[in-house]
Design a protein around this motif. Structure first.
Motif, PDB file in Angstrom:
ATOM      1  N   GLY A 105       0.809  -1.217   0.000  1.00  0.00           N
ATOM      2  CA  GLY A 105       0.000   0.000   0.000  1.00  0.00           C
ATOM      3  C   GLY A 105       0.843   1.267   0.000  1.00  0.00           C
ATOM      4  N   VAL A 106       1.855   1.305   0.858  1.00  0.00           N
ATOM      5  CA  VAL A 106       2.736   2.481   0.891  1.00  0.00           C
ATOM      6  C   VAL A 106       3.478   2.631  -0.433  1.00  0.00           C
ATOM      7  N   SER A 107       3.925   1.514  -1.008  1.00  0.00           N
ATOM      8  CA  SER A 107       4.634   1.557  -2.290  1.00  0.00           C
ATOM      9  C   SER A 107       3.729   2.082  -3.396  1.00  0.00           C
ATOM     10  N   LEU A 108       2.463   1.678  -3.380  1.00  0.00           N
ATOM     11  CA  LEU A 108       1.521   2.153  -4.397  1.00  0.00           C
ATOM     12  C   LEU A 108       1.283   3.654  -4.274  1.00  0.00           C
ATOM     13  N   VAL A 109       1.107   4.133  -3.042  1.00  0.00           N
ATOM     14  CA  VAL A 109       0.895   5.570  -2.823  1.00  0.00           C
ATOM     15  C   VAL A 109       2.105   6.376  -3.302  1.00  0.00           C
ATOM     16  N   VAL A 110       3.310   5.917  -2.947  1.00  0.00           N
ATOM     17  CA  VAL A 110       4.528   6.607  -3.375  1.00  0.00           C
ATOM     18  C   VAL A 110       4.639   6.602  -4.897  1.00  0.00           C
ATOM     19  N   THR A 111       4.318   5.470  -5.521  1.00  0.00           N
ATOM     20  CA  THR A 111       4.397   5.366  -6.977  1.00  0.00           C
ATOM     21  C   THR A 111       3.463   6.348  -7.658  1.00  0.00           C
ATOM     22  N   ILE A 112       2.209   6.406  -7.196  1.00  0.00           N
ATOM     23  CA  ILE A 112       1.222   7.282  -7.824  1.00  0.00           C
ATOM     24  C   ILE A 112       1.575   8.751  -7.618  1.00  0.00           C
ATOM     25  N   PHE A 113       1.971   9.117  -6.406  1.00  0.00           N
ATOM     26  CA  PHE A 113       2.234  10.525  -6.105  1.00  0.00           C
ATOM     27  C   PHE A 113       3.548  11.020  -6.692  1.00  0.00           C
ATOM     28  N   LEU A 114       4.382  10.133  -7.196  1.00  0.00           N
ATOM     29  CA  LEU A 114       5.604  10.559  -7.876  1.00  0.00           C
ATOM     30  C   LEU A 114       5.487  10.421  -9.393  1.00  0.00           C
ATOM     31  N   ALA A 115       4.940   9.306  -9.853  1.00  0.00           N
ATOM     32  CA  ALA A 115       4.918   9.026 -11.286  1.00  0.00           C
ATOM     33  C   ALA A 115       3.973   9.956 -12.042  1.00  0.00           C
ATOM     34  N   ILE A 116       2.776  10.167 -11.522  1.00  0.00           N
ATOM     35  CA  ILE A 116       1.796  10.983 -12.245  1.00  0.00           C
ATOM     36  C   ILE A 116       2.249  12.448 -12.351  1.00  0.00           C
ATOM     37  N   PRO A 117       2.711  13.097 -11.273  1.00  0.00           N
ATOM     38  CA  PRO A 117       3.235  14.477 -11.449  1.00  0.00           C
ATOM     39  C   PRO A 117       4.410  14.549 -12.413  1.00  0.00           C
ATOM     40  N   ILE A 118       5.315  13.551 -12.365  1.00  0.00           N
ATOM     41  CA  ILE A 118       6.444  13.549 -13.298  1.00  0.00           C
ATOM     42  C   ILE A 118       5.936  13.457 -14.738  1.00  0.00           C
ATOM     43  N   GLY A 119       4.954  12.599 -14.981  1.00  0.00           N
ATOM     44  CA  GLY A 119       4.396  12.474 -16.320  1.00  0.00           C
ATOM     45  C   GLY A 119       3.715  13.741 -16.794  1.00  0.00           C
ATOM     46  N   ILE A 120       2.995  14.408 -15.891  1.00  0.00           N
ATOM     47  CA  ILE A 120       2.305  15.649 -16.270  1.00  0.00           C
ATOM     48  C   ILE A 120       3.313  16.745 -16.588  1.00  0.00           C
ATOM     49  N   ILE A 121       4.309  16.917 -15.739  1.00  0.00           N
ATOM     50  CA  ILE A 121       5.297  17.984 -15.940  1.00  0.00           C
ATOM     51  C   ILE A 121       6.098  17.762 -17.215  1.00  0.00           C
ATOM     52  N   THR A 122       6.533  16.526 -17.470  1.00  0.00           N
ATOM     53  CA  THR A 122       7.304  16.255 -18.685  1.00  0.00           C
ATOM     54  C   THR A 122       6.453  16.425 -19.947  1.00  0.00           C
TER      55      THR A 122
END
Length: 327
Positions: A105-122
């Motif tokens: 669960g913690v890994s999923l939260v970290v993945t979503i909160f890092l990957a999606i902003p990185i994808g949006i910004i790039t």
């Protein structure tokens, strides 16, 4: 929405039975004998004792009969007793399952909160120096095997820099700590395994988010929104991201099961006392009841995670549930 949920949930039952049958046959056709592993080459143990062991656990019956008996008990969550220590399988699983769910669960939260902003910004900064550097880094991480990332993290941050623990989830002196410092110590032990799991999922989710956002940012309604004087944040988040969300949700169908199945690898590497490590030990000891119990629970959690993603997809796009309801 309720009919859509019931239809999807009913489909899980035959799928679970089919996968459990394949897992059952795979375990029994694999080389090895539980009685030999339990008693080893001890000459004081007679052949009659080994036969009694097989008879006690039903291992002397035909495979289909063993599977039929196992299925009847499974519907009552009775997976039998472990062949190694004789403890109930369900009890051993429930002792480890919360630990695995916490890590995943913690890994999923970290993945979503890092990957999606990185994808949006790039996507917004497409073609810039930041986009190029980030893309190279994501491709490099994506090409590295996940277990190798875990080993590098252990070597660098565990042995060289000595910043984080490399195994377990609590130290030996945890019983002397206050509840607050127990929680702090727990998250301190989770840093390396969570980082390893997140790094194995972030590149694919970030790149997929970037591609989805790029496809939406060139739509006419985005150009119209900017022409009307809307702020860039509102254009990107309220209009572009909302329409780019459906393909991103699709990718979660693959990420959620990978977190559960990946627990076998990462929990073994970091000695995390979860269900994945318990399953690895059960496979090594040919503990059939424990392997089947962990396998069925893992499969069920995987299918439930896929169902939740389907429901989220249907919630975001009403055409899906309405189309399913009319069939």
């Amino acid at each position: 929405m309720l009919k859509y949920f019931i239809k999807k949930f009913i489909f899980i039952i035959p799928l679970l039975l089919g996968i459990s049958f394949l897992l059952f046959m795979l375990m029994h056709f694999s080389p090895g004998d539980p009685s030999n592993l339990k008693y080893g080459l001890n000459p004081s143990v007679s052949m009659s004792a080994r036969e009694n062991f097989n008879k006690m656990y039903g291992l002397d019956k035909p495979l289909l009969q063993q599977y039929a008996v196992w299925i009847k008990k499974m519907f009552f969550l009775d997976f039998g007793n472990s062949l190694i220590d004789g403890k109930p399988v369900m009890k051993k699983i429930m002792e480890r399952l919360p630990v695995t769910l916490l890590l995943s669960g913690v890994s999923l939260v970290v993945t979503i909160f890092l990957a999606i902003p990185i994808g949006i910004i790039t996507a917004v900064k497409r073609g810039t120096f930041f986009d190029n550097v980030t893309s190279i880094f994501l491709f490099a991480v994506y090409s590295i095997p996940s277990f190798w990332i875990a080993l590098v993290l252990i070597f660098v941050f565990g042995f060289k820099l000595k910043m984080f623990p490399v195994s377990g989830m609590t130290p030996w002196f945890s019983s002397y700590l206050s509840p607050f410092f127990r929680v702090v110590n727990l998250f301190h032990h989770m840093v390396l395994p969570v980082t390893a799991i997140a790094l194995s999922s972030i590149p694919s989710l970030a790149r997929y988010t970037r591609s989805s956002m790029i496809g939406v940012l060139h739509e006419n309604y985005i150009v119209s929104g900017r022409a009307k004087g809307l702020s860039e944040y509102r254009v990107v988040m309220s209009h572009a991201f909302r329409n780019a969300l459906l393909p991103i949700i699709t990718l979660l169908t693959f990420i959620l099961p990978s977190l559960i199945s990946g627990s076998f690898i990462f929990e073994s590497i970091f000695s995390w006392p979860g269900m994945g490590r318990l399953g690895y030990e059960a496979i090594m000891n040919y503990d059939y009841p424990l392997v089947m119990g962990i396998g069925v629970i893992s499969i069920f959690l995987t299918l439930i995670s896929i169902l939740l993603v389907d429901l989220l997809y249907a919630w975001c796009d009403p055409r899906i549930r309405y189309g399913a309801a009319t069939k």
